[in-house]
Design an enzyme around this catalytic site. Structure first.
Site, PDB file in Angstrom:
ATOM      1  N   SER A 223      -0.695  -8.471   5.626  1.00  0.00           N
ATOM      2  CA  SER A 223      -0.194  -8.831   4.343  1.00  0.00           C
ATOM      3  C   SER A 223       1.158  -9.675   4.428  1.00  0.00           C
ATOM      4  O   SER A 223       1.527 -10.137   5.664  1.00  0.00           O
ATOM      5  CB  SER A 223       0.150  -7.790   3.194  1.00  0.00           C
ATOM      6  OG  SER A 223       0.849  -7.018   3.946  1.00  0.00           O
TER       7      SER A 223
ATOM      8  N   HIS B  34      -7.004   4.317   7.039  1.00  0.00           N
ATOM      9  CA  HIS B  34      -6.307   3.872   6.334  1.00  0.00           C
ATOM     10  C   HIS B  34      -5.548   4.839   5.003  1.00  0.00           C
ATOM     11  O   HIS B  34      -4.365   4.882   4.643  1.00  0.00           O
ATOM     12  CB  HIS B  34      -7.237   3.066   5.140  1.00  0.00           C
ATOM     13  CG  HIS B  34      -6.460   2.356   3.914  1.00  0.00           C
ATOM     14  ND1 HIS B  34      -5.507   1.611   4.035  1.00  0.00           N
ATOM     15  CD2 HIS B  34      -6.799   2.362   2.657  1.00  0.00           C
ATOM     16  CE1 HIS B  34      -5.135   1.073   2.866  1.00  0.00           C
ATOM     17  NE2 HIS B  34      -6.052   1.443   1.865  1.00  0.00           N
TER      18      HIS B  34
ATOM     19  N   ALA C 120       3.273  -1.958   4.077  1.00  0.00           N
ATOM     20  CA  ALA C 120       2.997  -0.816   5.025  1.00  0.00           C
ATOM     21  C   ALA C 120       2.597  -1.483   6.370  1.00  0.00           C
ATOM     22  O   ALA C 120       1.581  -2.336   6.225  1.00  0.00           O
ATOM     23  CB  ALA C 120       2.071   0.293   4.468  1.00  0.00           C
TER      24      ALA C 120
ATOM     25  N   HIS D 266      -5.597  -9.742  -0.405  1.00  0.00           N
ATOM     26  CA  HIS D 266      -5.455  -9.897   1.075  1.00  0.00           C
ATOM     27  C   HIS D 266      -6.594 -10.640   1.433  1.00  0.00           C
ATOM     28  O   HIS D 266      -7.731 -10.740   0.683  1.00  0.00           O
ATOM     29  CB  HIS D 266      -5.882  -8.554   1.762  1.00  0.00           C
ATOM     30  CG  HIS D 266      -4.763  -7.172   1.299  1.00  0.00           C
ATOM     31  ND1 HIS D 266      -4.907  -6.526   0.200  1.00  0.00           N
ATOM     32  CD2 HIS D 266      -3.701  -6.948   2.107  1.00  0.00           C
ATOM     33  CE1 HIS D 266      -3.925  -5.869   0.206  1.00  0.00           C
ATOM     34  NE2 HIS D 266      -3.308  -5.875   1.154  1.00  0.00           N
TER      35      HIS D 266
ATOM     36  N   TYR E 286      -8.514 -10.410   3.890  1.00  0.00           N
ATOM     37  CA  TYR E 286      -9.387  -9.849   4.686  1.00  0.00           C
ATOM     38  C   TYR E 286     -10.529  -9.559   3.293  1.00  0.00           C
ATOM     39  O   TYR E 286     -11.651  -9.038   3.734  1.00  0.00           O
ATOM     40  CB  TYR E 286      -9.342  -8.483   5.072  1.00  0.00           C
ATOM     41  CG  TYR E 286      -8.390  -7.563   4.603  1.00  0.00           C
ATOM     42  CD1 TYR E 286      -9.030  -6.739   3.550  1.00  0.00           C
ATOM     43  CD2 TYR E 286      -7.122  -7.288   4.990  1.00  0.00           C
ATOM     44  CE1 TYR E 286      -8.356  -5.833   2.947  1.00  0.00           C
ATOM     45  CE2 TYR E 286      -6.302  -6.290   4.383  1.00  0.00           C
ATOM     46  CZ  TYR E 286      -6.795  -5.583   3.065  1.00  0.00           C
ATOM     47  OH  TYR E 286      -6.199  -4.634   2.666  1.00  0.00           O
TER      48      TYR E 286
ATOM     49  N   SER F  97       0.931  -1.085  -0.117  1.00  0.00           N
ATOM     50  CA  SER F  97       0.025   0.092  -0.080  1.00  0.00           C
ATOM     51  C   SER F  97       0.821   1.188   0.019  1.00  0.00           C
ATOM     52  O   SER F  97       1.774   1.443   0.931  1.00  0.00           O
ATOM     53  CB  SER F  97      -0.787  -0.032   1.111  1.00  0.00           C
ATOM     54  OG  SER F  97      -1.528  -1.092   1.409  1.00  0.00           O
TER      55      SER F  97
HETATM   56  N1  HPA Z   1      -1.906  -2.936  11.682  1.00  0.00           N
HETATM   57  C1  HPA Z   1      -2.137  -3.433  10.810  1.00  0.00           C
HETATM   58  N2  HPA Z   1      -1.842  -3.229   9.684  1.00  0.00           N
HETATM   59  C2  HPA Z   1      -1.287  -2.165   9.176  1.00  0.00           C
HETATM   60  C3  HPA Z   1      -1.188  -1.155  10.245  1.00  0.00           C
HETATM   61  C4  HPA Z   1      -1.334  -1.543  11.467  1.00  0.00           C
HETATM   62  O1  HPA Z   1      -1.303  -0.645  12.530  1.00  0.00           O
HETATM   63  N3  HPA Z   1      -0.456  -0.032   9.761  1.00  0.00           N
HETATM   64  C5  HPA Z   1      -0.415  -0.400   8.258  1.00  0.00           C
HETATM   65  N4  HPA Z   1      -0.893  -1.597   8.085  1.00  0.00           N
END
Ligand code: HPA
Length: 275
Positions: free
Chosen positions: A211, A246, A112, A82, A84, A29
């Site tokens: 991920s 996000h 990320a 993903h 999810y 991301s």
């Molecule tokens: N948790 C899970 N996934 C993520 C986070 C987080 O804090 N930050 C970016 N992706």
């Protein structure tokens, strides 16, 4: 069917591009920009590839970018799948099987993620040393096809030690701070609770994300060399004082994108290429 489906996808891709890279990068991301620096790129949208799942997560372009980076053939995945999203683990990892059939030997998996280790600050980059998967799902569950790998793959060194050394060397030469740590996997899509983060911290996780682990598990099974590279976009729940969003994660990843791309492109040019 997985083998046959992946073969059909690989055949289509071979028709659409004459590049035959041995190195692939999954861009997480907000980290897709390196894919824009490819010379004479061939873009292949996932939607054009048979058996590919459909994804609509913001921050993901959903295509392959085949081409050359500083003279070396690479394929980037701009966007990934993903768990999810409601896909099966097999679907999440389908591109990895296709990349294997296309001849990919080394895969760089990026993401990320949230920082658990309080020495980290948002914007930091982290090499993945190892991971923790406690979600109760595993990307290799299902019938095993020996053409891909063994039933009970070893996980002693999922993240290649020599690739990690190379990344550290590149970071030092470029004066980029590169952390190292354990990536804790959660399925998402909700962010974790503060208690979950405390639990993962006690278990030894330095960062947390949604991920990478499914793909790394499949790539390890397929015998690929794996480098895991994370961008800490925020501190995890309970460590951060603010609620997550996000949009903020994407903005933070994009902010680190330049230094992330600088490090990644140096590493990619120096990865030893095998036959
Ligand atoms: N948790 C899970 N996934 C993520 C986070 C987080 O804090 N930050 C970016 N992706």
């Amino acid at each position: 069917m997985l083998y046959e489906n992946a073969m059909q996808a690989a055949d289509l891709i071979r028709e659409k591009t004459s590049y035959r890279p041995k190195i692939a990068v999954i861009l997480g991301s907000g980290l897709g920009s390196l894919g824009e620096q490819i010379e004479n790129a061939d873009y292949i949208p996932y939607a054009d590839v048979p058996h590919f799942p459909v994804s609509d997560v913001a921050g993901h372009a959903a295509r392959f970018v085949f081409g050359k980076l500083k003279g070396r053939e690479i394929v980037f995945m701009q966007g990934r799948f993903h768990y999810y999203e409601g896909l099966s683990m097999r679907q999440v990892c389908f591109p990895v099987y296709v990349l294997h059939l296309l001849g990919i030997r080394t895969i760089v998996i990026t993401n990320a993620c949230g920082g658990i280790n309080t020495q980290f600050t948002p914007g930091d980059l982290m090499l993945i040393e190892d991971h923790i998967n406690m979600i109760g799902a595993n990307s290799l569950i299902g019938e095993n096809d020996e053409r891909f790998g063994v039933r009970f793959p070893d996980m002693t060194e999922v993240y290649d030690v020599s690739l990690r050394k190379l990344a550290m060397t590149c970071a030092e030469e470029l004066s980029i701070t590169l952390r190292s740590g354990v990536y804790g996997y959660f399925s998402g899509p909700c962010y974790e609770t503060a208690a979950e983060i405390r639990a993962y911290k006690a278990l030894g996780a330095d960062a947390v994300g949604m991920s990478t682990v499914p793909e790394a598990t499949a790539a390890n099974y397929l015998g690929m060399h794996i480098l895991g590279l994370s961008c800490i976009t925020n501190m995890a729940t309970g460590i951060a004082s603010k609620a997550h969003s996000h949009e903020a994660v994407l903005a933070a990843a994009e902010k680190s994108g330049k230094v992330f791309s600088e490090l990644l492109s140096e590493v990619l040019c120096r990865i030893p290429v095998e036959d």
